[in-house]
Every structure is written in structure tokens, then in C-alpha cells.
Design a protein around this motif. Structure first.
Motif, PDB file in Angstrom:
ATOM      1  N   PRO A  76       0.817  -1.217   0.000  1.00  0.00           N
ATOM      2  CA  PRO A  76       0.000   0.000   0.000  1.00  0.00           C
ATOM      3  C   PRO A  76       0.854   1.272   0.000  1.00  0.00           C
ATOM      4  CG  PRO A  76      -0.714  -1.544   1.710  1.00  0.00           C
ATOM      5  CD  PRO A  76       0.600  -2.033   1.212  1.00  0.00           C
ATOM      6  N   ASP A  79      -0.055   3.521   5.433  1.00  0.00           N
ATOM      7  CA  ASP A  79      -0.592   2.621   6.442  1.00  0.00           C
ATOM      8  C   ASP A  79      -2.105   2.781   6.479  1.00  0.00           C
ATOM      9  OD1 ASP A  79       2.059   2.135   7.002  1.00  0.00           O
ATOM     10  OD2 ASP A  79       2.115   3.369   8.822  1.00  0.00           O
ATOM     11  N   ASN A  80      -2.838   1.669   6.461  1.00  0.00           N
ATOM     12  CA  ASN A  80      -4.294   1.784   6.427  1.00  0.00           C
ATOM     13  C   ASN A  80      -4.948   0.599   7.115  1.00  0.00           C
ATOM     14  OD1 ASN A  80      -5.444  -0.213   4.154  1.00  0.00           O
ATOM     15  ND2 ASN A  80      -3.458   0.593   3.485  1.00  0.00           N
ATOM     16  N   SER A  81      -6.258   0.728   7.317  1.00  0.00           N
ATOM     17  CA  SER A  81      -7.022  -0.274   8.047  1.00  0.00           C
ATOM     18  C   SER A  81      -7.462  -1.397   7.123  1.00  0.00           C
ATOM     19  CB  SER A  81      -8.253   0.360   8.690  1.00  0.00           C
ATOM     20  OG  SER A  81      -9.057  -0.635   9.298  1.00  0.00           O
ATOM     21  N   ALA A  82      -7.343  -2.642   7.607  1.00  0.00           N
ATOM     22  CA  ALA A  82      -7.825  -3.797   6.869  1.00  0.00           C
ATOM     23  C   ALA A  82      -9.252  -4.166   7.242  1.00  0.00           C
ATOM     24  CB  ALA A  82      -6.907  -4.994   7.127  1.00  0.00           C
ATOM     25  N   THR A 130     -12.528   0.380   6.245  1.00  0.00           N
ATOM     26  CA  THR A 130     -11.524  -0.395   5.507  1.00  0.00           C
ATOM     27  C   THR A 130     -10.872   0.470   4.435  1.00  0.00           C
ATOM     28  OG1 THR A 130     -12.764  -2.447   5.860  1.00  0.00           O
ATOM     29  CG2 THR A 130     -11.141  -2.444   4.085  1.00  0.00           C
ATOM     30  N   SER A 163      -0.248  -3.901  15.460  1.00  0.00           N
ATOM     31  CA  SER A 163      -0.304  -4.239  14.028  1.00  0.00           C
ATOM     32  C   SER A 163      -1.533  -5.045  13.636  1.00  0.00           C
ATOM     33  CB  SER A 163       0.957  -5.002  13.567  1.00  0.00           C
ATOM     34  OG  SER A 163       2.113  -4.235  13.791  1.00  0.00           O
ATOM     35  N   HIS A 165      -4.762  -6.057  12.124  1.00  0.00           N
ATOM     36  CA  HIS A 165      -5.625  -5.503  11.074  1.00  0.00           C
ATOM     37  C   HIS A 165      -5.109  -4.184  10.508  1.00  0.00           C
ATOM     38  CE1 HIS A 165      -8.264  -8.687  12.190  1.00  0.00           C
ATOM     39  NE2 HIS A 165      -8.621  -8.155  13.353  1.00  0.00           N
ATOM     40  N   ARG A 167      -2.561  -2.567   7.591  1.00  0.00           N
ATOM     41  CA  ARG A 167      -1.772  -2.783   6.380  1.00  0.00           C
ATOM     42  C   ARG A 167      -0.706  -1.684   6.321  1.00  0.00           C
ATOM     43  NH1 ARG A 167      -7.215  -2.476   2.776  1.00  0.00           N
ATOM     44  NH2 ARG A 167      -8.038  -4.592   3.081  1.00  0.00           N
ATOM     45  N   TYR A 168       0.551  -2.090   6.258  1.00  0.00           N
ATOM     46  CA  TYR A 168       1.635  -1.110   6.315  1.00  0.00           C
ATOM     47  C   TYR A 168       2.145  -0.770   4.914  1.00  0.00           C
ATOM     48  CZ  TYR A 168       1.729  -1.599  11.339  1.00  0.00           C
ATOM     49  OH  TYR A 168       1.384  -1.584  12.668  1.00  0.00           O
ATOM     50  N   GLU A 171       4.156  -3.129   2.244  1.00  0.00           N
ATOM     51  CA  GLU A 171       4.272  -4.521   2.674  1.00  0.00           C
ATOM     52  C   GLU A 171       3.943  -5.501   1.544  1.00  0.00           C
ATOM     53  OE1 GLU A 171       1.600  -5.056   5.948  1.00  0.00           O
ATOM     54  OE2 GLU A 171      -0.097  -5.581   4.661  1.00  0.00           O
ATOM     55  N   ASP A 172       3.226  -5.068   0.532  1.00  0.00           N
ATOM     56  CA  ASP A 172       2.925  -5.905  -0.625  1.00  0.00           C
ATOM     57  C   ASP A 172       4.006  -5.732  -1.685  1.00  0.00           C
ATOM     58  OD1 ASP A 172       1.782  -7.456  -2.582  1.00  0.00           O
ATOM     59  OD2 ASP A 172       0.099  -6.114  -2.982  1.00  0.00           O
TER      60      ASP A 172
END
Length: 441
Positions: A76, A79-82, A130, A163, A165, A167-168, A171-172
Motif C-alpha cells: 500500500p 498505512d491503512n485499516s484492513a 476499511t 499491528s 488488522h 496494512r503497512y 508490505e505488498d
């Protein structure tokens, strides 16, 4: 969208006396027949991959990429919420339980696409959706299902850890990471990744433009009345056009051509302006009216061979016109035409697209019954593959040996490939098979 540079001239090619010859063909065997593998390899050696150009990513589906692709962004990006829930500090809810929930004041809300304007203060929560950016100082997400979904204050029933839930950034995929290498095939998931990193176009080889022509004065277009007792409907051009489309080509079904040599020459010449490959069916055997074999040398260099395969023995190939457009000439019987397509035309289409492997993978299947084969010929029999109770592949023959038996071909989902030295197969033996369709239990 026009494809620039794929043809030198829009002018119709007229017959002339001499053409640049084809490369020397492979030598036949002692029986005067060319092996199927030698014939396929010869055709492929005469073909060159189509030049690549930038295409929209949806148009690039199932094509071969011609560049290395690197990501220009992190995924991403932030940093965001899963989950839908509440952004918190994990330490503030570490002791939460159903019996002793933790109550936190809700001091804000952030949705996807919004900025997280407020820094999270100790002992508070921010409602979050999300994909929304993680507020500064928050380090965990409590999903809705672990709360009472309060708006002013929220009761948290389960603990969270740092950490959870979340998404940092990166990280993908990290910015600069290689996503694809030249030669990779672009499937639906690859198209999604290209879009995710902001690519709307990609350099790929185009789909070959394949013109399909059926020859024979006895043929009638489906949907029309049969004009006489000895006329038949043309099935080959529809079948071969569909097969070429399934192989990835852009297809032009030209229709029917009589056994008049001048008509055949004119129709073929007319296709040169738009075709990367011309495919004909009929007129390549030894008969008095096999007009393709007789007439086509006027338009270019040709090679006609008897191939050690059954069905599909008579085969033709040429490089036609000033641009030396490849032309593959198949037999007229429907089963022979389809089997020849699988053996020669499908690999040719894939080479023009730059997609490997050119041939279908060979799988092993267990024969359910005894059957025989002619020595000295590669037998390409129609088969039905199924799965046994343990997931193993079984195969039975269907449709008989006649090269006109289209009903059996329509039922088949595989081609059973028997070597030149095979004369008999016993029930329970493994045989080589080309799967035409996926087989499910």
C-alpha cells in the motif's frame, strides 16, 4: 484500433512467375512421409513473432509482455485499516474481555479516501473504515464485531495486539520492485496488478489476424437452404475460426470459395492486406479438384507434404505475396482439419504472439479399454478424459476412425496421441493426451 507497421502495402498482390523460395524443407522418411514434429518445427521456423506495441491493459489479456515492468509506487501507499472498526492503541485495550470490556471515547471518524486529521490521544478511539489511513499514534484496529459499535463511546470486548488488522506501506510491493519480465503471459490477475500500480498500457505482441477460408463447390453457408442433393453445410470455417479465436487470434471468417482457381486466387490475394496468417481448409490432397494445391504457387512460395499422421496426412504451407504472409493449408475433412489445427496452427498462432510453450502440454491418462493404431503414423484419436475416484485421469476413445465424423469430435475433450511405433494399447496402460478442456470431477 489500427495496427501500424504490420503490413507494408494495402495493394492486392497479383500472381507472378517467381517468388523467393522457402527454406529447404525437412527430408521425408523412407516411406516418403514427413514426421509430424518435423513439419511443425519447419512451419514455426518460417514464422517471426509479430512486432510489439503499447496496448490498453484489457486488450493485453493472455498476451506476452515485451518489456520488464517495475512498480513506480509502494503498495500500500500508506498505512491503512484492513477492517471496518476503531483505530486504537493496543496497550489501551490489552485487558479487554467480554466480562470486563474497555470503554473508550470515540473522538473522530475517518473513511477511505479521507485524511486522518487527528492524532490519536492515549485512551481514545477513532472510528475507521476499511482502506482508510491509520491515524497518527494508532497501532491497531479493533473490528466492529469485537465492540458494541458505539458512536460516542465504544465498548471493546476483545484485546488487540500491535499491528492487528493494519496494512503497512509497501508490505505488498515496494516502489522499484520488478513486477513482470519480458516474456511473461498476462492473465487477469496480472492485469489487476498493472492497474494497481497505475499502468494503463503495456508493451505486448498483438493478437494475430487470422483469415479463415473454406474451399469447395459443394459447400453451403449455414442458415441457407441446401441447393442440391449433394451439397453440404460448411462446418470447417466456423470450427477453425472458433479454434483460432480460442487460441488468442483476431479472426476473420471469410466464407466459402468454389473450386474455381481464379476465385481462390482472388480471395486469398484480397486477404493479404489484413491477415497475419491465412488458414484454408480443403483442396490440398491428390484429387483433380484440389484447387488450393494447384493454384497457390502463383501467389507465393509453397510447400505441400504428406505427413506421417492420421488423420491429417495432406498438409500445405506457404509464404504468400510481397510481405510473405504465412498461409497454412489444411485438409477438408472436419476431423482432419481440427486435428491439423491443434498440431500446426495453434502453435503457429502462439509463436506469432510470442507465447510459449507453442504446443499443448502432454499429460498421461489411463486407457479404459483396448484400442489399436496404425504403425508408421502418429495417431491423433479423439478421446474423452474423466477422473476416477482418486482423481486420476482416465481416457476412452470416441467417434471412430473416420475423419468425417464430426459428432465424435464434438463430444471429445482431448486428443490421444499414439506414437508411430504403437500398434495396440491395452486397458490400464498409460497413453499421452492433449487436453482440449479442463477436466473436473
Amino acid at each position: 484500433m489500427p495496427l501500424f507497421g504490420r503490413k507494408k502495402s494495402p495493394e492486392t498482390t497479383l500472381p507472378r512467375e517467381r517468388w523467393e523460395p522457402l527454406p529447404p524443407p525437412p527430408e521425408p522418411g523412407p516411406d516418403g512421409l514427413r514426421s509430424m514434429d518435423d513439419h511443425r518445427d519447419y512451419l514455426l521456423s518460417c514464422l517471426t513473432e509479430l512486432p510489439a506495441f503499447n496496448q490498453q491493459i484489457l486488450d493485453a489479456l493472455d498476451l506476452s509482455i515485451c518489456e520488464d515492468v517495475y512498480s513506480s509506487i509502494d503498495m500500500p501507499r500508506f498505512d491503512n485499516s484492513a477492517m471496518d472498526g476503531y483505530a486504537v492503541r493496543a496497550v489501551d485495550v490489552a485487558d479487554a474481555s467480554p466480562e470486563h470490556p474497555v470503554s473508550l471515547p470515540v473522538v473522530g471518524e475517518v473513511a477511505a479516501g479521507q485524511d486522518a486529521l487527528h492524532r490519536l490521544s492515549p485512551g481514545t478511539a477513532i472510528k475507521i473504515m476499511t482502506g482508510a489511513p491509520l491515524p497518527p499514534a494508532a497501532d491497531a484496529i479493533v473490528p466492529y464485531e469485537n465492540t458494541d459499535r458505539g458512536t460516542d463511546d465504544v465498548l471493546v470486548h476483545e484485546p488487540s495486539v500491535v499491528s492487528q488488522h493494519v496494512r503497512y506501506v509497501g508490505e505488498d510491493i515496494r516502489s522499484g520492485a520488478q513486477l513482470f519480465a519480458a516474456g511473461d503471459l498476462l492473465g487477469p490477475r496480472a492485469i489487476g496488478l498493472l492497474a494497481a500500480v497505475g499502468r494503463d498500457k503495456v508493451l505486448v505482441r498483438p493478437r494475430p489476424r487470422v483469415a479463415v477460408v473454406s474451399t469447395g463447390s459443394e459447400l453451403v453457408e449455414p442458415g441457407h437452404e441446401l441447393g442440391g442433393p449433394h451439397q453440404i453445410y460448411d462446418s470447417n470455417s466456423a470450427m477453425l475460426a472458433a479454434a483460432a479465436k480460442a487460441a488468442g487470434a483476431q479472426v476473420f471468417r471469410v466464407g466459402l470459395v468454389s473450386d474455381d482457381p481464379s476465385e481462390v486466387l482472388q480471395v486469398i490475394a484480397d486477404q493479404l492486406v489484413r491477415a497475419d496468417l491465412i488458414l484454408t481448409t480443403g483442396g490440398v490432397s491428390q484429387g483433380d479438384y484440389d484447387v488450393v494445391k494447384a493454384a497457390l504457387p502463383e501467389l507465393g512460395a509453397t510447400d505441400f507434404a504428406s505427413v506421417a499422421m492420421q488423420p491429417g496426412k495432406p498438409q500445405g504451407f506457404g509464404l504468400i505475396g510481397d510481405d510473405r504472409t504465412p498461409m497454412i493449408m489444411l485438409p477438408g475433412n472436419p476431423v482432419s482439419a481440427f486435428v491439423s489445427f491443434e498440431a500446426f496452427v495453434r502453435p503457429a498462432i502462439r509463436k506469432l504472439m510470442g507465447v510459449t510453450p507453442y504446443t499443448r502440454p502432454v499429460v498421461r491418462c489411463r486407457a479404459t479399454h483396448d484400442f489399436g493404431s496404425a504403425r508408421g503414423r502418429r495417431q491423433l484419436a479423439r478421446g474423452i478424459v474423466s477422473l476416477d475416484a482418486d482423481g486420476g485421469r482416465l481416457v476412452e476413445l470416441t467417434g471412430g476412425h473416420g475423419s468425417h465424423l464430426l459428432g465424435g469430435l464434438a463430444r471429445a475433450n482431448a486428443i490421444v496421441v499414439l506414437g508411430e511405433d504403437v500398434t495396440a494399447v491395452s486397458a490400464g496402460e498409460d497413453v499421452e493426451v492433449w487436453l482440449l478442456e479442463e477436466v473436473y470431477g
